[in-house]
Scaffold this motif. Structure first.
Motif, PDB file in Angstrom:
ATOM      1  N   UNK A  41      15.801  15.721  13.336  1.00  0.00           N
ATOM      2  CA  UNK A  41      16.529  15.835  12.061  1.00  0.00           C
ATOM      3  C   UNK A  41      15.577  15.697  10.882  1.00  0.00           C
ATOM      4  N   UNK A  42      14.674  14.719  10.982  1.00  0.00           N
ATOM      5  CA  UNK A  42      13.733  14.474   9.892  1.00  0.00           C
ATOM      6  C   UNK A  42      12.798  15.669   9.711  1.00  0.00           C
ATOM      7  N   UNK A  43      12.294  16.176  10.831  1.00  0.00           N
ATOM      8  CA  UNK A  43      11.401  17.338  10.743  1.00  0.00           C
ATOM      9  C   UNK A  43      12.131  18.566  10.209  1.00  0.00           C
ATOM     10  N   UNK A  44      13.404  18.690  10.567  1.00  0.00           N
ATOM     11  CA  UNK A  44      14.175  19.843  10.075  1.00  0.00           C
ATOM     12  C   UNK A  44      14.307  19.786   8.553  1.00  0.00           C
ATOM     13  N   UNK A  45      14.555  18.591   8.037  1.00  0.00           N
ATOM     14  CA  UNK A  45      14.653  18.434   6.573  1.00  0.00           C
ATOM     15  C   UNK A  45      13.305  18.670   5.907  1.00  0.00           C
ATOM     16  N   UNK A  46      12.245  18.340   6.637  1.00  0.00           N
ATOM     17  CA  UNK A  46      10.884  18.480   6.085  1.00  0.00           C
ATOM     18  C   UNK A  46      10.386  19.924   6.199  1.00  0.00           C
ATOM     19  N   UNK A  47      11.088  20.730   6.974  1.00  0.00           N
ATOM     20  CA  UNK A  47      10.626  22.094   7.261  1.00  0.00           C
ATOM     21  C   UNK A  47      10.256  22.848   5.990  1.00  0.00           C
ATOM     22  N   UNK A  48       9.048  23.427   5.987  1.00  0.00           N
ATOM     23  CA  UNK A  48       8.593  24.214   4.845  1.00  0.00           C
ATOM     24  C   UNK A  48       7.668  23.463   3.906  1.00  0.00           C
TER      25      UNK A  48
ATOM     26  N   UNK B 188       2.852  15.569   9.766  1.00  0.00           N
ATOM     27  CA  UNK B 188       2.608  14.177  10.182  1.00  0.00           C
ATOM     28  C   UNK B 188       3.220  13.218   9.165  1.00  0.00           C
ATOM     29  N   UNK B 189       3.342  13.665   7.925  1.00  0.00           N
ATOM     30  CA  UNK B 189       3.989  12.816   6.924  1.00  0.00           C
ATOM     31  C   UNK B 189       5.418  12.498   7.329  1.00  0.00           C
ATOM     32  N   UNK B 190       6.134  13.499   7.811  1.00  0.00           N
ATOM     33  CA  UNK B 190       7.526  13.296   8.217  1.00  0.00           C
ATOM     34  C   UNK B 190       7.611  12.424   9.459  1.00  0.00           C
ATOM     35  N   UNK B 191       6.730  12.673  10.424  1.00  0.00           N
ATOM     36  CA  UNK B 191       6.747  11.868  11.649  1.00  0.00           C
ATOM     37  C   UNK B 191       6.418  10.412  11.337  1.00  0.00           C
ATOM     38  N   UNK B 192       5.401  10.198  10.484  1.00  0.00           N
ATOM     39  CA  UNK B 192       5.021   8.832  10.137  1.00  0.00           C
ATOM     40  C   UNK B 192       6.075   8.151   9.263  1.00  0.00           C
ATOM     41  N   UNK B 193       6.678   8.897   8.384  1.00  0.00           N
ATOM     42  CA  UNK B 193       7.753   8.355   7.542  1.00  0.00           C
ATOM     43  C   UNK B 193       8.880   7.816   8.421  1.00  0.00           C
ATOM     44  N   UNK B 194       9.251   8.619   9.398  1.00  0.00           N
ATOM     45  CA  UNK B 194      10.325   8.238  10.305  1.00  0.00           C
ATOM     46  C   UNK B 194       9.925   7.035  11.160  1.00  0.00           C
ATOM     47  N   UNK B 195       8.697   7.085  11.682  1.00  0.00           N
ATOM     48  CA  UNK B 195       8.193   5.956  12.480  1.00  0.00           C
ATOM     49  C   UNK B 195       8.210   4.665  11.663  1.00  0.00           C
ATOM     50  N   UNK B 196       7.741   4.745  10.428  1.00  0.00           N
ATOM     51  CA  UNK B 196       7.658   3.551   9.591  1.00  0.00           C
ATOM     52  C   UNK B 196       9.040   3.043   9.184  1.00  0.00           C
TER      53      UNK B 196
ATOM     54  N   UNK C 107       8.371   4.838  -2.198  1.00  0.00           N
ATOM     55  CA  UNK C 107       7.608   5.176  -0.987  1.00  0.00           C
ATOM     56  C   UNK C 107       7.887   6.619  -0.571  1.00  0.00           C
ATOM     57  N   UNK C 108       9.166   6.967  -0.466  1.00  0.00           N
ATOM     58  CA  UNK C 108       9.555   8.324  -0.084  1.00  0.00           C
ATOM     59  C   UNK C 108       8.923   9.359  -1.012  1.00  0.00           C
ATOM     60  N   UNK C 109       9.012   9.121  -2.298  1.00  0.00           N
ATOM     61  CA  UNK C 109       8.458  10.098  -3.244  1.00  0.00           C
ATOM     62  C   UNK C 109       6.943  10.199  -3.095  1.00  0.00           C
ATOM     63  N   UNK C 110       6.277   9.096  -2.881  1.00  0.00           N
ATOM     64  CA  UNK C 110       4.820   9.128  -2.749  1.00  0.00           C
ATOM     65  C   UNK C 110       4.383   9.887  -1.492  1.00  0.00           C
TER      66      UNK C 110
END
Length: 346
Positions: free
Chosen positions: A68-75, A80-88, A30-33
């Motif tokens: 934290x999640x958005x910081x790792x996703x930065x760049x 929205x992928x990061x926000x939804x990943x975290x929400x899910x 899931x994470x990779x997709x």
DNA sequence: AAAGCGTGGAC
DNA sequence: TGTCCAAGCTT
């Protein structure tokens, strides 16, 4: 079935050795997709490793803060992928008691998971025969079968999904799906496909009619909006500044300096006369200087953002309470990050 | 249905 | 240089 057999055979001999191909753990798949949505393998790889390291299970991901999640996703973009990943992740832990959903329909319920991702996870992890249709699949099918329907039209989307579903090898759906995608990425490439050595070249419809370059067909492209940003980079005598969390549109929930958006480029005189500038600094003593020598142009898919970074040196004030040393801890857009890299090296 | 949402690589 | 577009989803 010949179509699938040929591709699967090609795949087993030519597939890349990718980290998410070493596991069938649905959390990692899931994470990779999610990371790979609209993103090249080369670009997403480092982020996959970062996320696996910081969040080895869905529980660590769910326990993290969105920042934290958005910081790792930065760049990486498409935040929205990061926000939804975290929400899910939180949904899986709290509502599903930590148990990853195991069917196409239940996986589809996760935020940020659409038809493609649900099909990919269901087939790869749970052997459910649901066909994936991503950009690679559109290209391979459009060319091989000579289909001229627009891949971004309602009709085309339905047509390609149905065809892909008819072609899937139900005994090995995960391998079949990955075979078509890998084939599209490495052999049936957008530009300069390797038709000469393609194992399907004797039966490819578009090759026979010399239409490989015309397919897949896509309807008209989007038009670009020009925007004009003025960032107020506060720098107080105490080495503090001000950051604001974005509340709408692009880069939602990421941080930035106070922003004055205008309908065209403005100069310093217009800036300091602007209502928002006066509101922020009202009676404070300030000195303003444009940091960049040329306007910085940040190009996104749908907009070109012309940006000036104005350094505003000012006396201390409790509304500027972010220490400059902690600015690097906030998730920011690549536009802001590029500025920060230059500003810090000065 | 169509538009909004990022970034970077290839040519 | 400009254009395309990459393991898409949401509203």
């Amino acid at each position: 079935m010949k179509f699938s057999n040929t591709l699967v055979q090609w795949y087993l001999q030519n597939k890349r050795d990718l980290p998410w191909r070493q596991t069938s753990n649905p959390y990692y798949i899931w994470l990779s997709e999610i990371i790979l949505q609209q993103t090249r393998v080369d670009q997403g790889m480092a982020y996959y490793f970062k996320f696996v390291e910081h969040f080895p299970t869905v529980f660590e991901l769910a326990s993290a803060s969105e920042e934290q999640v958005l910081k790792l996703w930065q760049g990486l973009g498409y935040y929205s992928r990061a926000r939804n990943l975290h929400f899910s992740a939180k949904y899986i832990v709290t509502t599903l008691e930590g148990k990853f959903p195991t069917t196409y329909n239940s996986i589809l319920k996760l935020k940020g998971v659409g038809d493609y991702t649900a099909s990919a996870v269901a087939s790869i992890c749970f052997n459910e025969p649901t066909a994936v249709v991503d950009g690679n699949v559109y290209r391979v099918l459009a060319r091989y079968f000579g289909i001229e329907s627009a891949i971004n039209s309602t009709k085309g989307i339905k047509q390609f999904k149905q065809l892909a579903q008819e072609l899937i090898d139900v005994k090995i759906p995960g391998t079949h799906n990955q075979a078509v995608m890998e084939f599209g990425a490495r052999m049936c490439k957008p530009q300069n496909p390797d038709c000469e050595i393609c194992p399907l070249n004797s039966s490819c419809a578009s090759l026979a009619t010399n239409k490989v370059k015309e397919l897949p067909f896509k309807e008209k492209k989007i038009k670009i909006r020009n925007r004009y940003f003025n960032y107020l980079v506060v720098h107080t005598a105490n080495d503090t500044t001000k950051l604001v969390k974005r509340e709408k549109g692009i880069w939602l929930n990421l941080y930035e300096f106070p922003l004055i958006e205008t309908s065209s480029i403005i100069d310093e005189t217009e800036l300091v006369a602007h209502q928002n500038f006066k509101k922020l600094f009202h009676s404070l003593n300030v000195s303003v200087q444009l940091f960049n020598t040329k306007v910085m142009v940040h190009k996104l898919s749908h907009q070109h953002i012309y940006t000036n970074f104005w350094i505003v040196k000012t006396e201390n004030s409790n509304q500027f309470n972010i220490d400059w040393n902690s600015v690097q801890d906030f998730p920011v857009s690549t536009l802001v990050n590029n500025f920060l890299k230059q500003y810090r090296s000065n």
